[in-house]
Design an enzyme around this catalytic site. Structure first.
Site, PDB file in Angstrom:
ATOM      1  N   GLU A 208      -2.557  -9.056   3.494  1.00 24.70           N
ATOM      2  CA  GLU A 208      -2.911  -9.552   4.829  1.00 24.70           C
ATOM      3  C   GLU A 208      -4.409  -9.476   5.096  1.00 24.70           C
ATOM      4  O   GLU A 208      -4.896 -10.058   6.069  1.00 24.70           O
ATOM      5  CB  GLU A 208      -2.129  -8.784   5.899  1.00 24.70           C
ATOM      6  CG  GLU A 208      -2.578  -7.368   6.173  1.00 24.70           C
ATOM      7  CD  GLU A 208      -2.060  -6.325   5.210  1.00 24.70           C
ATOM      8  OE1 GLU A 208      -2.229  -5.126   5.508  1.00 24.70           O
ATOM      9  OE2 GLU A 208      -1.490  -6.693   4.150  1.00 24.70           O
TER      10      GLU A 208
ATOM     11  N   HIS B  63      -3.900  -4.945   0.027  1.00 22.63           N
ATOM     12  CA  HIS B  63      -3.413  -5.484   1.303  1.00 22.63           C
ATOM     13  C   HIS B  63      -3.494  -7.015   1.278  1.00 22.63           C
ATOM     14  O   HIS B  63      -4.577  -7.574   1.453  1.00 22.63           O
ATOM     15  CB  HIS B  63      -4.255  -4.946   2.468  1.00 22.63           C
ATOM     16  CG  HIS B  63      -4.003  -3.518   2.764  1.00 22.63           C
ATOM     17  ND1 HIS B  63      -3.019  -3.090   3.625  1.00 22.63           N
ATOM     18  CD2 HIS B  63      -4.609  -2.393   2.293  1.00 22.63           C
ATOM     19  CE1 HIS B  63      -3.028  -1.775   3.689  1.00 22.63           C
ATOM     20  NE2 HIS B  63      -3.974  -1.336   2.887  1.00 22.63           N
TER      21      HIS B  63
ATOM     22  N   CYS C 250       0.843  -1.199   0.000  1.00 25.18           N
ATOM     23  CA  CYS C 250       0.000   0.000   0.000  1.00 25.18           C
ATOM     24  C   CYS C 250       0.881   1.253   0.000  1.00 25.18           C
ATOM     25  O   CYS C 250       1.602   1.491  -0.956  1.00 25.18           O
ATOM     26  CB  CYS C 250      -0.988  -0.036   1.155  1.00 25.18           C
ATOM     27  SG  CYS C 250      -2.354   1.140   0.954  1.00 25.18           S
TER      28      CYS C 250
END
Length: 196
Positions: free
Chosen positions: A180, A178, A76
């Site tokens: 994650e 992202h 990001c």
């Protein structure tokens, strides 16, 4: 071992939670002298690219990161920091990639920030996308994007305009979404990077 660049502007918790789930060992890096002893590095980030770059400079890590010869992954804002310039605050960034970080067109009917799941089109030959579909959904939260350039783009996405979702130059990688927060496909990306 993966080193996480902790310069005070990263979304550290969600990333470390994902790495823990995947049993990927990691350590935190706050100063240049702590860069030794790792096999790869992740630069997370949430917020303003210009402010994040200032924090990276204050930590002394900004110049050191450019000299890393092992794999580096920016996530990001961490990806945006790898570019040359951001329209966010008209900020000069690291310049590792000769690319610009641009703002989505506020005159369009698009909701900004671009938030949610979006399809990403990847290069199946890139080891970062091993065991991942060529067309897969990942989770985005961003108001700024990396200009599309086929020389550096490993994966692209679209939101009013085509942009680089993942970039690569030598040992440096960046992803706008992202991983994650992107379910099993994102976890596979993090696993793949942990094997570099």
């Amino acid at each position: 071992m993966t080193g996480i660049i902790n310069y005070g502007a990263g979304n550290i918790f969600s990333l470390t939670a994902a790495l823990n789930r995947l049993n990927i060992p990691f350590g935190m890096i706050s100063r240049p002298e702590e860069l030794e002893g790792y096999d790869r590095y992740i630069i997370p980030g949430v917020g303003h690219a210009g402010a994040a770059m200032e924090k990276l400079k204050l930590s002394g890590l900004a110049e050191s990161i450019k000299d890393i010869k092992l794999p580096v992954l920016g996530i990001c804002v961490g990806m945006q920091l790898l570019t040359s310039f951001s329209e966010e605050g008209n900020s000069t960034l690291s310049g590792i990639f000769p690319l610009k970080t641009l703002h989505f067109d506020v005159k369009s009917n698009l909701k900004i920030p671009h938030t949610g799941w979006n399809k990403v089109f990847s290069d199946p030959g890139n080891p970062l996308f091993n065991k991942i579909n060529e067309e897969e959904y990942f989770y985005f939260v961003h108001s700024f994007f990396i200009e599309f350039n086929s020389k550096f783009t490993v994966a692209s996405a679209g939101y009013g305009t085509k942009f680089s979702a993942v970039i690569q130059k030598d040992n440096f990688y960046g992803m706008q979404f992202h991983p994650e927060k992107s379910g099993s496909a994102g976890e596979q990306l993090l696993t793949n990077f942990s094997l570099f």
